[in-house]
Scaffold this motif. Structure first.
Motif, PDB file in Angstrom:
ATOM      1  N   ASN A   1       4.739   1.986  50.316  1.00 44.81           N
ATOM      2  CA  ASN A   1       3.294   2.259  49.617  1.00 44.81           C
ATOM      3  C   ASN A   1       3.241   3.025  48.376  1.00 44.81           C
ATOM      4  O   ASN A   1       2.466   2.834  47.553  1.00 44.81           O
ATOM      5  CB  ASN A   1       2.649   3.073  50.941  1.00 44.81           C
ATOM      6  CG  ASN A   1       2.235   2.428  52.412  1.00 44.81           C
ATOM      7  OD1 ASN A   1       2.838   2.926  53.316  1.00 44.81           O
ATOM      8  ND2 ASN A   1       1.807   1.250  52.051  1.00 44.81           N
ATOM      9  N   MET A   2       4.463   3.823  48.289  1.00 44.93           N
ATOM     10  CA  MET A   2       4.409   4.613  47.289  1.00 44.93           C
ATOM     11  C   MET A   2       4.448   3.730  46.017  1.00 44.93           C
ATOM     12  O   MET A   2       4.075   3.814  44.770  1.00 44.93           O
ATOM     13  CB  MET A   2       5.555   5.506  47.104  1.00 44.93           C
ATOM     14  CG  MET A   2       5.521   6.572  48.420  1.00 44.93           C
ATOM     15  SD  MET A   2       4.577   8.130  47.950  1.00 44.93           S
ATOM     16  CE  MET A   2       6.127   9.200  48.244  1.00 44.93           C
ATOM     17  N   MET A   3       5.540   2.584  46.160  1.00 45.61           N
ATOM     18  CA  MET A   3       5.533   1.689  45.091  1.00 45.61           C
ATOM     19  C   MET A   3       4.195   0.920  44.705  1.00 45.61           C
ATOM     20  O   MET A   3       4.028   0.810  43.521  1.00 45.61           O
ATOM     21  CB  MET A   3       6.741   0.589  45.378  1.00 45.61           C
ATOM     22  CG  MET A   3       8.207   1.398  45.549  1.00 45.61           C
ATOM     23  SD  MET A   3       8.710   2.534  44.146  1.00 45.61           S
ATOM     24  CE  MET A   3       8.617   1.195  42.646  1.00 45.61           C
TER      25      MET A   3
ATOM     26  N   GLU B   1       4.620  20.321  41.087  1.00 45.27           N
ATOM     27  CA  GLU B   1       4.850  19.084  41.533  1.00 45.27           C
ATOM     28  C   GLU B   1       3.757  18.157  40.695  1.00 45.27           C
ATOM     29  O   GLU B   1       4.047  17.202  40.048  1.00 45.27           O
ATOM     30  CB  GLU B   1       4.902  18.421  42.894  1.00 45.27           C
ATOM     31  CG  GLU B   1       6.027  18.989  43.864  1.00 45.27           C
ATOM     32  CD  GLU B   1       5.988  20.475  44.089  1.00 45.27           C
ATOM     33  OE1 GLU B   1       4.951  21.213  43.794  1.00 45.27           O
ATOM     34  OE2 GLU B   1       6.992  20.829  44.761  1.00 45.27           O
ATOM     35  N   LEU B   2       2.507  18.649  40.833  1.00 38.42           N
ATOM     36  CA  LEU B   2       1.497  17.820  40.102  1.00 38.42           C
ATOM     37  C   LEU B   2       1.605  18.009  38.478  1.00 38.42           C
ATOM     38  O   LEU B   2       1.403  17.017  37.750  1.00 38.42           O
ATOM     39  CB  LEU B   2       0.275  18.200  40.742  1.00 38.42           C
ATOM     40  CG  LEU B   2      -0.146  17.533  42.005  1.00 38.42           C
ATOM     41  CD1 LEU B   2      -1.225  18.051  42.701  1.00 38.42           C
ATOM     42  CD2 LEU B   2      -0.437  16.013  41.812  1.00 38.42           C
ATOM     43  N   ARG B   3       2.048  19.184  38.050  1.00 37.23           N
ATOM     44  CA  ARG B   3       2.049  19.270  36.796  1.00 37.23           C
ATOM     45  C   ARG B   3       3.137  18.610  36.336  1.00 37.23           C
ATOM     46  O   ARG B   3       3.025  18.013  35.043  1.00 37.23           O
ATOM     47  CB  ARG B   3       2.340  21.044  36.557  1.00 37.23           C
ATOM     48  CG  ARG B   3       1.294  21.966  36.812  1.00 37.23           C
ATOM     49  CD  ARG B   3       1.535  23.217  36.446  1.00 37.23           C
ATOM     50  NE  ARG B   3       0.296  24.053  36.758  1.00 37.23           N
ATOM     51  CZ  ARG B   3       0.076  25.104  36.613  1.00 37.23           C
ATOM     52  NH1 ARG B   3       0.781  26.129  35.928  1.00 37.23           N
ATOM     53  NH2 ARG B   3      -1.012  26.108  36.909  1.00 37.23           N
ATOM     54  N   ALA B   4       4.405  18.437  36.883  1.00 41.92           N
ATOM     55  CA  ALA B   4       5.293  17.636  36.383  1.00 41.92           C
ATOM     56  C   ALA B   4       5.142  16.043  36.155  1.00 41.92           C
ATOM     57  O   ALA B   4       5.033  15.498  35.341  1.00 41.92           O
ATOM     58  CB  ALA B   4       6.728  17.779  37.491  1.00 41.92           C
ATOM     59  N   LEU B   5       4.098  15.701  37.344  1.00 44.81           N
ATOM     60  CA  LEU B   5       3.875  14.411  37.391  1.00 44.81           C
ATOM     61  C   LEU B   5       2.842  13.844  36.488  1.00 44.81           C
ATOM     62  O   LEU B   5       2.977  12.869  35.938  1.00 44.81           O
ATOM     63  CB  LEU B   5       3.450  13.913  38.902  1.00 44.81           C
ATOM     64  CG  LEU B   5       2.983  12.469  39.264  1.00 44.81           C
ATOM     65  CD1 LEU B   5       4.221  11.385  39.216  1.00 44.81           C
ATOM     66  CD2 LEU B   5       2.023  12.176  40.451  1.00 44.81           C
TER      67      LEU B   5
ATOM     68  N   ASN C   1       7.144  10.961  41.931  1.00 42.85           N
ATOM     69  CA  ASN C   1       7.517  11.232  40.442  1.00 42.85           C
ATOM     70  C   ASN C   1       9.039  10.694  40.214  1.00 42.85           C
ATOM     71  O   ASN C   1       9.366  10.253  39.221  1.00 42.85           O
ATOM     72  CB  ASN C   1       7.645  12.818  40.281  1.00 42.85           C
ATOM     73  CG  ASN C   1       7.518  13.117  38.770  1.00 42.85           C
ATOM     74  OD1 ASN C   1       7.424  12.375  37.769  1.00 42.85           O
ATOM     75  ND2 ASN C   1       7.651  14.469  38.358  1.00 42.85           N
ATOM     76  N   ILE C   2       9.844  10.604  41.347  1.00 43.39           N
ATOM     77  CA  ILE C   2      11.072  10.371  41.313  1.00 43.39           C
ATOM     78  C   ILE C   2      10.886   8.525  41.249  1.00 43.39           C
ATOM     79  O   ILE C   2      11.514   7.882  40.358  1.00 43.39           O
ATOM     80  CB  ILE C   2      11.958  10.570  42.626  1.00 43.39           C
ATOM     81  CG1 ILE C   2      12.266  12.246  42.596  1.00 43.39           C
ATOM     82  CG2 ILE C   2      13.076   9.802  42.572  1.00 43.39           C
ATOM     83  CD1 ILE C   2      12.823  12.600  43.780  1.00 43.39           C
TER      84      ILE C   2
ATOM     85  N   ASN D   1      10.394   5.797  34.373  1.00 47.47           N
ATOM     86  CA  ASN D   1       9.974   6.743  33.152  1.00 47.47           C
ATOM     87  C   ASN D   1       8.693   6.108  32.541  1.00 47.47           C
ATOM     88  O   ASN D   1       8.608   6.382  31.464  1.00 47.47           O
ATOM     89  CB  ASN D   1      11.260   6.651  32.267  1.00 47.47           C
ATOM     90  CG  ASN D   1      11.692   5.303  32.034  1.00 47.47           C
ATOM     91  OD1 ASN D   1      11.017   4.262  32.310  1.00 47.47           O
ATOM     92  ND2 ASN D   1      12.713   5.155  31.310  1.00 47.47           N
ATOM     93  N   PHE D   2       7.937   5.478  33.575  1.00 47.04           N
ATOM     94  CA  PHE D   2       6.605   5.075  32.923  1.00 47.04           C
ATOM     95  C   PHE D   2       5.668   6.154  32.470  1.00 47.04           C
ATOM     96  O   PHE D   2       5.566   7.085  33.132  1.00 47.04           O
ATOM     97  CB  PHE D   2       6.069   4.418  34.043  1.00 47.04           C
ATOM     98  CG  PHE D   2       4.336   4.249  34.065  1.00 47.04           C
ATOM     99  CD1 PHE D   2       3.858   3.195  32.722  1.00 47.04           C
ATOM    100  CD2 PHE D   2       3.481   4.868  34.581  1.00 47.04           C
ATOM    101  CE1 PHE D   2       2.704   3.151  32.707  1.00 47.04           C
ATOM    102  CE2 PHE D   2       2.106   4.946  34.574  1.00 47.04           C
ATOM    103  CZ  PHE D   2       1.706   3.666  33.288  1.00 47.04           C
ATOM    104  N   LYS D   3       5.209   6.068  31.243  1.00 45.82           N
ATOM    105  CA  LYS D   3       4.237   7.051  30.622  1.00 45.82           C
ATOM    106  C   LYS D   3       3.100   6.264  30.162  1.00 45.82           C
ATOM    107  O   LYS D   3       3.272   5.506  29.217  1.00 45.82           O
ATOM    108  CB  LYS D   3       5.023   7.804  29.775  1.00 45.82           C
ATOM    109  CG  LYS D   3       4.134   8.889  29.233  1.00 45.82           C
ATOM    110  CD  LYS D   3       5.161   9.521  28.080  1.00 45.82           C
ATOM    111  CE  LYS D   3       4.590  10.936  27.704  1.00 45.82           C
ATOM    112  NZ  LYS D   3       5.202  12.009  27.896  1.00 45.82           N
ATOM    113  N   PHE D   4       1.995   6.533  30.327  1.00 45.25           N
ATOM    114  CA  PHE D   4       0.508   5.984  29.937  1.00 45.25           C
ATOM    115  C   PHE D   4       0.624   6.440  28.463  1.00 45.25           C
ATOM    116  O   PHE D   4       0.652   7.659  28.139  1.00 45.25           O
ATOM    117  CB  PHE D   4      -0.552   6.417  30.608  1.00 45.25           C
ATOM    118  CG  PHE D   4      -1.865   5.706  30.380  1.00 45.25           C
ATOM    119  CD1 PHE D   4      -1.960   4.410  30.627  1.00 45.25           C
ATOM    120  CD2 PHE D   4      -2.999   6.475  29.644  1.00 45.25           C
ATOM    121  CE1 PHE D   4      -3.278   3.948  30.144  1.00 45.25           C
ATOM    122  CE2 PHE D   4      -3.888   5.804  29.302  1.00 45.25           C
ATOM    123  CZ  PHE D   4      -4.009   4.539  29.637  1.00 45.25           C
ATOM    124  N   SER D   5       0.056   5.437  27.505  1.00 44.49           N
ATOM    125  CA  SER D   5       0.160   5.846  26.251  1.00 44.49           C
ATOM    126  C   SER D   5      -0.838   6.657  25.387  1.00 44.49           C
ATOM    127  O   SER D   5      -2.156   6.439  26.008  1.00 44.49           O
ATOM    128  CB  SER D   5       0.137   4.526  25.321  1.00 44.49           C
ATOM    129  OG  SER D   5       0.165   4.808  23.905  1.00 44.49           O
TER     130      SER D   5
END
Ligand code: ADP
Ligand code: MG
Length: 568
Positions: free
Chosen positions: A195-197, A225-229, A326-327, A331-335
């Motif tokens: 589900n996470m995927m 955790e949320l700050r990191a994510l 987060n794991i 390494n997806f990052k929104f532009s």
């Protein structure tokens, strides 16, 4: 204690509470619970005597929110317990843990009009997660353990234990009582990786993603955790009122100033510890896009798919679920240069400019924005902000920043007026014991303040350095100045002529500090307000700052009529 010694019911109660990690009891004593208050203090549980059970109940639940473990509220039979119902309901609607301990009338007199006899369990049942009454003295610890555990396991909430007066004074051999041990902290469950995927794939596919952070995330202590994510995903963040501070308001990711736009246009929303109730406009059009896809993260299975069908339901504890997400996300990052980010930043700037205009209008009596603007920039991040009122709370929320989690407590999901002083008292005690030096700023509308105003005496008695700012517009929503009001009510039956929203113009609430041997101030001019708040925060004392604003002042014009509908 010698095992052969006898112990009274009320001592079983307090020993049990102590074992169960209950550190504070807020209450109003009387028959048959006075002994509980006294015995609690004898074994080192802090007892805080309040002036109304309702406020005591609010205080207990604020401790639950701030610490993640319940405090107790203690009330007498009949009216005492009934006064707590608003508090229980508020805790239930906000998902905050607490336990109420209610004395009740003698069991042998049941049905024949005992003193304060009332079906208390029936009365509180819908406002609690669990309610029980021990069948005999030695079973008190079992019931209390169940109440404490139930209040924090799963979705948090309030529990009630009913204790008849005769049971409280009954004695049993100490060796015959089994004191249930402290339950471990609530287990932290994780959703399945599968589900996470799905959630991650959905976020990756989004053109206009949004992360909404609610007070469940604050309660779940998921800030790290949320700050990191959120930093790594670089997706815009919208906090709910009490979700503020989980991600600092100062962060570039927080787009509160573009709230209407993000809600309307987001195509994928990760909803973290927030419900799609009235506060988020149910997740439905016209406030949300009809094609929005929602990923729900919540501890409560029954909350899933409420109001609208979620694309992915992640049932789990927010802290561990976020860490795992987060794991798994790679390494997806929104532009940062996506059209979505560019538009949102532009919108934030535009909305910021229109607020700025109102802030700069320093015509006395001031409007709300200008009043808040005198002190909003000077409040240290460590300050806990408690707030209630209509415009005072709504405008204050946009004007007062929260850079730390669990540093804002307000009227909440239930929109309860009267919570402010109880919350402030509990928060000041929490700060004294766990966060020394942090102050409590209680920002109240004049009407909201009135509901629990007598708790000023409690604040003075326990020497709690709470700064109460009353934004006084002489009314509910709005009022009238002295001249207009006296014209309105002259030569008429005042109960017909005085508008239901009016309060007496120009009430000097600051004088309530004189009543308890302290001082308050009244002010209306920009410089006076600045100085008053600065001075109040500089000394470690309670005070009231009564800010007289324009009784006719209102909210910033809203883009949509429905934004103000619930407010009038
Ligand atoms: P807000 O008012 O900020 O929108 P709500 O009170 O509507 O927040 O929602 C908070 C949600 O958080 C509730 O649905 C509750 O079940 C959930 N919740 C509380 N604690 C946790 C936790 N530790 N992990 C996951 N969800 C939680
Ligand atoms: Mg008012």
């Amino acid at each position: 204690m010698d095992p052969e010694d006898e112990i009274e019911g009320f001592r079983v109660v307090v020993e049990s509470l102590k074992n169960l990690g209950v550190k504070y009891i807020f209450g109003v004593v009387g028959i048959p619970v006075v002994e509980i208050g006294v015995a609690a203090q004898q074994i080192g549980i802090q007892y805080v005597g309040m002036r109304n059970e309702q406020a005591a109940c609010y205080a207990a639940q604020a401790i639950g929110y701030l610490t993640g473990w319940p405090a107790a509220c203690l009330a007498v039979s009949g009216p005492g317990v009934l006064h707590c119902i608003a508090g229980l309901a508020n805790a239930k609607e906000n998902c905050w843990p607490m336990i109420l301990i209610g004395g009740s009338s003698e069991t042998r007199q049941e049905g024949v009009g005992a003193f304060q006899e009332w079906p208390q369990i029936e009365s509180v049942r819908v406002s609690t997660k669990y309610c029980g009454r021990p069948a005999q003295v030695d079973l008190i610890p079992r019931q209390l353990e169940r109440a404490v555990r139930t209040s924090v396991y799963g979705r948090p909430g309030p529990c009630y234990i009913d204790l008849p007066g005769d049971m409280l004074n009954m004695r049993v051999k100490y060796k015959d009582v089994y004191f249930n041990p402290l339950p471990p902290p609530p287990p932290k469950m994780l959703p399945e990786d599968r589900n996470m995927m799905e959630a991650i794939e959905l976020l990756k596919s989004a053109k206009r993603p949004l992360i909404i952070i609610g007070k469940g995330a604050a309660y779940g202590r998921a800030e790290m955790e949320l700050r990191a994510l959120t930093r790594e995903l670089n997706i815009p963040v919208l906090p709910t009122p009490m979700g503020k501070g989980v991600i600092p308001d100062d962060s570039d990711l927080v787009i509160s100033a573009a709230r209407s736009k993000v809600l309307e246009e987001a195509d994928v929303v990760l909803l973290v510890g927030a419900r799609l109730n009235w506060m988020l406009h149910f997740g439905t059009p016209p406030r949300w896009s009809s094609t929005v896809k929602v990923i729900q993260m919540d501890i409560c299975a029954e909350e899933m798919h409420n109001s609208i069908h979620s694309s992915v339901a992640l049932q789990g504890d927010i802290q561990v679920t976020t860490a795992r997400l987060n794991i798994l996300k790679g390494n997806f990052k929104f532009s940062n240069s996506s059209p979505w980010w560019i538009e949102l930043r532009k919108k934030c700037r535009e909305n910021g400019a229109s607020t700025h205009e109102l802030c700069m209008d320093e015509t006395v009596p001031l409007n709300y924005y200008a009043a808040f603007n005198q002190f909003s920039q000077t409040i240290p991040d460590s300050t806990y902000i408690v707030s209630e009122g209509a415009n005072t709370m709504d405008i204050g929320r946009t004007m007062l920043k929260n850079n730390l989690p669990r540093h804002r407590l307000d009227a909440g999901t239930f929109g309860t007026m009267g919570v402010g002083l109880g919350f402030a008292i509990a928060t000041a005690l929490y700060a004294r014991d766990n966060d020394p030096g942090a102050r409590v700023l209680c920002v109240e509308g004049d009407s909201a303040f009135g509901f629990s105003g007598m708790e000023i005496e409690t604040i003075a008695r326990y020497n709690l350095p709470i700064v109460i700012v009353i934004i006084n517009n002489s009314g509910i929503y709005s009022g009238f100045d002295k001249e207009l009001y006296s014209e309105l009510v002259s030569d008429e039956n005042i109960c017909i002529a005085s508008p239901p929203t009016s309060l007496l113009p120009g009430v000097q609430y600051e004088k309530m500090m004189d009543m308890v041997g302290m001082t308050g101030v009244t002010c209306s001019k920009p410089q006076e307000i600045k100085t008053a708040v600065k001075n109040a925060l500089a000394v470690n004392r309670a005070t009231i700052i009564n800010i007289m604003i324009n009784p006719m002042a209102g909210r910033k014009a809203q883009q949509h009529e429905w934004l103000t509908k619930s407010k009038l």
